[in-house]
Write an enzyme that holds these catalytic residues in place. Sequence first.
Site, short mmCIF file in Angstrom:
data_model
loop_
_atom_site.label_atom_id
_atom_site.label_comp_id
_atom_site.label_asym_id
_atom_site.label_seq_id
_atom_site.Cartn_x
_atom_site.Cartn_y
_atom_site.Cartn_z
N LEU A 57 -6.45 -5.03 -3.26
CA LEU A 57 -7.29 -4.06 -3.79
C LEU A 57 -6.31 -3.01 -4.53
O LEU A 57 -5.17 -2.66 -3.65
CB LEU A 57 -8.14 -3.53 -2.58
CG LEU A 57 -9.26 -4.52 -1.91
CD1 LEU A 57 -9.62 -3.94 -0.71
CD2 LEU A 57 -10.31 -4.80 -2.99
N ASP A 58 -6.83 -2.27 -5.43
CA ASP A 58 -5.75 -1.48 -5.90
C ASP A 58 -5.52 -0.36 -5.07
O ASP A 58 -6.73 -0.05 -4.01
CB ASP A 58 -6.68 -0.82 -7.12
CG ASP A 58 -6.57 -1.52 -8.46
OD1 ASP A 58 -5.71 -2.59 -8.23
OD2 ASP A 58 -7.45 -1.32 -9.31
N LYS A 59 -4.51 0.58 -5.06
CA LYS A 59 -4.26 1.64 -4.17
C LYS A 59 -5.50 2.56 -3.65
O LYS A 59 -5.80 2.67 -2.28
CB LYS A 59 -3.08 2.49 -4.80
CG LYS A 59 -2.62 3.55 -4.04
CD LYS A 59 -1.62 4.37 -4.59
CE LYS A 59 -1.05 5.35 -3.50
NZ LYS A 59 0.04 6.42 -4.39
N THR A 117 -8.70 1.93 -4.13
CA THR A 117 -9.83 1.30 -3.70
C THR A 117 -9.79 0.77 -2.26
O THR A 117 -8.80 0.37 -1.84
CB THR A 117 -10.05 -0.19 -4.48
OG1 THR A 117 -9.94 0.20 -5.88
CG2 THR A 117 -11.52 -1.04 -4.26
#
Length: 300
Positions: free
Chosen positions: A142-144, A146
């Site tokens: 997951l992106d930072k 998110t």
Amino acid sequence: MPQKISYVVNEDCNYNRLDKFLRHKLKDFKLSSIYKLLRTGCIRVNNKKIKDPAYRIEIGDSVSVEYSGKIEHLKRLRESREPVPHEIPFSILYEDKELLIIDKPPGISMHPGKGVQVITLIEGLMGYGNRKGFKPFLVHRLDKHTSGVLLVAKKLDNARKLTALFRNHEIDKYYLTLVKGHPFEEKGYLKQEVNGFTEELSYNVKELFDNSSLLTVRLLTGKKHQIRRQCASIGHPVVGDDVYGDRDFNRKFKKEHGLRRYFLHCHKMSFKHPTSGKLFQITSELPEDLKRVLKSLRSS
């Protein structure tokens, strides 16, 4: 003194969209830097300033980058480090001998990388694994900024099985996101080709506000930044996303509703357990920071 880099579009690098061409040519540049160059008028096509990332380029076009600052500041940082176990708090949604499923908080990177020098999630998982007697294996990301459901394997064999499930699209992934504006259709399906890969998602409009919409998104593939990129491609970027979205809109929205990141949360995953074959459905509630934003929207 301004620096200039020039390219000619040929058959080997005709990506149609200007941003795709730049991402291919400027591989050592940060993605945010490429969009900054577009936004600030530093990109010219046939000597004409172009700010639209989706501008259509053709074979034979001349594309130039003109920048007056230190171009090294735009490039990806080279330094990295090895992960070190740390004790950090995180919420566990499910755990057994094979799997650990956590509720990823926003604002923390998955693992050390170029320019990432603070404690990362994998380091927290390593610290937890040291106490519990297992080695964590990340099987997706997951992106930072998110938040939400994150699967972690405790054994290499299960990591391989889960990775295969993700690769074969046998894990259903659902996100909640707030986007700018109102999509034309209440239910939609998006498909696009990016650098030879097909990206697909479907969405349902869950709630409408004055100038934004809350969507439930089912991610049918899983490329980096996919939801953010695909929503932006139809003119409804994720609220708070300054890379693919509307910076002026985001600035005003954040001031009015207290948003501190882009509005994207991995709400639910459904999959078969890699060992037992039992069907699992794991849900993560919307975190408090995003609940407060919706409360502000509903009261305005």
